[in-house]
Design an enzyme around this catalytic site. Structure first.
Site, mmCIF file in Angstrom:
data_model
loop_
_atom_site.group_PDB
_atom_site.id
_atom_site.type_symbol
_atom_site.label_atom_id
_atom_site.label_comp_id
_atom_site.label_asym_id
_atom_site.label_seq_id
_atom_site.Cartn_x
_atom_site.Cartn_y
_atom_site.Cartn_z
ATOM 1 N N GLU A 131 0.815 -1.221 0.000
ATOM 2 C CA GLU A 131 0.000 0.000 0.000
ATOM 3 C C GLU A 131 0.843 1.263 0.000
ATOM 4 O O GLU A 131 0.504 2.262 -0.635
ATOM 5 C CB GLU A 131 -0.927 -0.001 1.219
ATOM 6 N N VAL A 134 2.617 3.602 -3.394
ATOM 7 C CA VAL A 134 2.054 4.499 -4.403
ATOM 8 C C VAL A 134 1.686 5.878 -3.879
ATOM 9 O O VAL A 134 2.058 6.883 -4.445
ATOM 10 C CB VAL A 134 0.831 3.861 -5.095
ATOM 11 N N LYS A 207 4.820 4.611 -10.080
ATOM 12 C CA LYS A 207 3.501 4.500 -9.455
ATOM 13 C C LYS A 207 2.409 4.253 -10.497
ATOM 14 O O LYS A 207 1.471 3.491 -10.250
ATOM 15 C CB LYS A 207 3.217 5.757 -8.647
ATOM 16 N N GLY A 306 6.218 11.257 3.330
ATOM 17 C CA GLY A 306 6.570 11.593 4.706
ATOM 18 C C GLY A 306 6.625 10.347 5.572
ATOM 19 O O GLY A 306 5.984 9.340 5.284
#
Length: 430
Positions: A131, A134, A207, A306
């Protein structure tokens, strides 16, 4: 009833994301155990620089021998957040071989070699979850793999790189030039010292490959994705966009062909109408717009990068994989049953916004229009301004194959009355 024997987790990498994963695993240990049905234990952390301070990670868990860690045999789940192709690929396949499932945030590896990773996971009866690869904290992979698995997805279009969105947003909102906006992004920590992967579209292309593969149930590799960076976008382009009621975004676009017989994946700057939901995505945020046959239009929005946001996605996968381990079950594997071909960019039907520097004299517009007609491209609007023998001509086309539009531009360059092509940009989101 909760199982008392803990599930053991090996963490590969303890940088910005890895350190957050370790912190959350420690501070939320009781909550994670309750959600999973068993305790989760951080059994080892592989790093390249063992002397670097890593608050909250016991020194006895640190190792530089990642291979030995994943080969231990008592590891249930390996979390890979080191990135790159090697040694990540070898470590992941070794983890599968030794009975561990894998949670990864490695977009480059999944885009380049996802098929072999899926095959290795299948061969050894393990899970591969990603998860975080992307869009950071945004739940996107699981909705595509599971929630929308019964639907037919026709298009996925989005902003999947926060650095580029920050730069373009600053250029739009403040009138800054590209370099000035990039310098601000670097100072704030949004851009790396070498921003090439972001601003040239490599990150977004990886992505896009992952998203296209899941959305269309076919294998799409990084090499299949058309890529164009945003370093040539100027303040003048934004001025032109505003005159059209648009803004400019670096978009990842994955589409199923109208006849359903092929797919395309591409990354490039594009003008989009201010009325489109993606136009309002500001700063370093990500957003992905999904168009499905039954569900209609869906938008996923949030922080796309982040340490903490990405760690949130990693921990979500960790919980799912651990639950599967406890129940002796597996999550979804590769869904590539359609085996649709990936069409080249030239076959994509799109629109162009073309700004030309031309001689300010009679007949120029007629010459330009003739070139468009000869290439089978229909003109939507034309705007012309002239002064002191020089003029600018802005042409917006109707939709046409990209190859025809590219051929038109090359032919325009050869006209004696065309001094130069100031800018070319695709128009999307209508």
């Amino acid at each position: 009833m909760m199982r008392t024997r803990p599930l053991k987790v090996a963490l590969l990498g303890c940088g910005v994301v890895g350190s957050e994963v370790a912190r959350i695993m420690t501070t939320h240990a009781d909550d994670l155990a309750a959600r999973i049905g068993a305790p989760v234990e951080l059994a080892g952390v592989a790093v390249r620089r063992p002397d670097r301070a890593r608050g909250g990670v016991p020194a006895e868990l640190i190792t530089t021998d990642a291979t030995a860690l994943v080969k231990r045999g008592d590891i249930d789940v390996v979390v890979e957040v080191i990135g790159g192709i090697e040694p990540a690929r070898g470590l992941i396949t070794t983890a599968f071989e030794h009975g561990a499932s894998v949670v990864s945030a490695n977009k480059a590896l999944l885009a380049q070699d996802g098929a072999s990773l899926y095959a290795a996971a299948q061969e050894h009866g393990q899970d591969l979850y990603y998860e975080a690869a992307v869009a950071g904290a945004i739940p996107l992979i699981r909705p595509l793999r599971e929630s929308l698995a019964g639907d037919k997805i026709n298009r996925v279009m989005g902003i999947v790189n926060g650095t580029t969105n920050f730069i373009l947003d600053k250029m739009d909102s403040t009138g800054a030039g590209y370099q000035e906006a990039l310098d601000e992004a670097t100072a704030l920590g949004y851009a790396e010292a070498d921003p090439t992967a972001d601003v040239e579209g490599f990150d977004a292309a990886a992505k896009a490959a992952i998203l296209a593969g899941i959305a269309f149930h076919t294998r799409v590799r990084l090499d299949d994705v058309y890529r164009e960076g945003m370093t040539e976008v100027t303040a003048a382009d934004f001025a032109s966009a505003r005159q059209m009621g648009c803004t400019i975004k670096l978009l990842a676009i994955c589409e199923r062909a109208a006849d359903g017989e092929s797919v395309t994946a591409r990354v490039h700057p594009a003008m989009i109408p201010l009325t489109h939901p993606l136009a309002s995505v500001r700063e370093a945020y990500n957003a992905v717009f999904v168009e499905a046959e039954a569900a209609g239009r869906l938008m996923f929005y949030g922080p796309g990068a982040g340490g903490a946001p990405t760690a949130s996605a990693v921990l979500g996968d960790l919980v799912a994989v651990c639950r599967n381990k406890l129940n002796e079950a597996r999550g979804p594997g590769e869904s590539a049953y359609t085996q649709l071909p990936v069409s080249p960019m030239g076959d994509v039907v799109t629109r162009y916004h073309i700004s030309l520097d031309v001689a300010d004299k009679p007949g120029v517009l007629a010459q330009v229009a003739t070139v468009f007609a000869e290439h089978g491209v229909s003109i939507d609007t034309v705007r012309q301004q002239g002064k002191d023998g020089e003029a600018s001509l802005v042409v917006v086309t109707h939709r046409a194959p990209d190859a025809a539009l590219s051929g038109t531009v090359e032919a325009l360059r050869k006209l004696d009355t065309v001094r130069g092509v100031a800018s070319i940009m695709r128009v999307e989101g209508e």
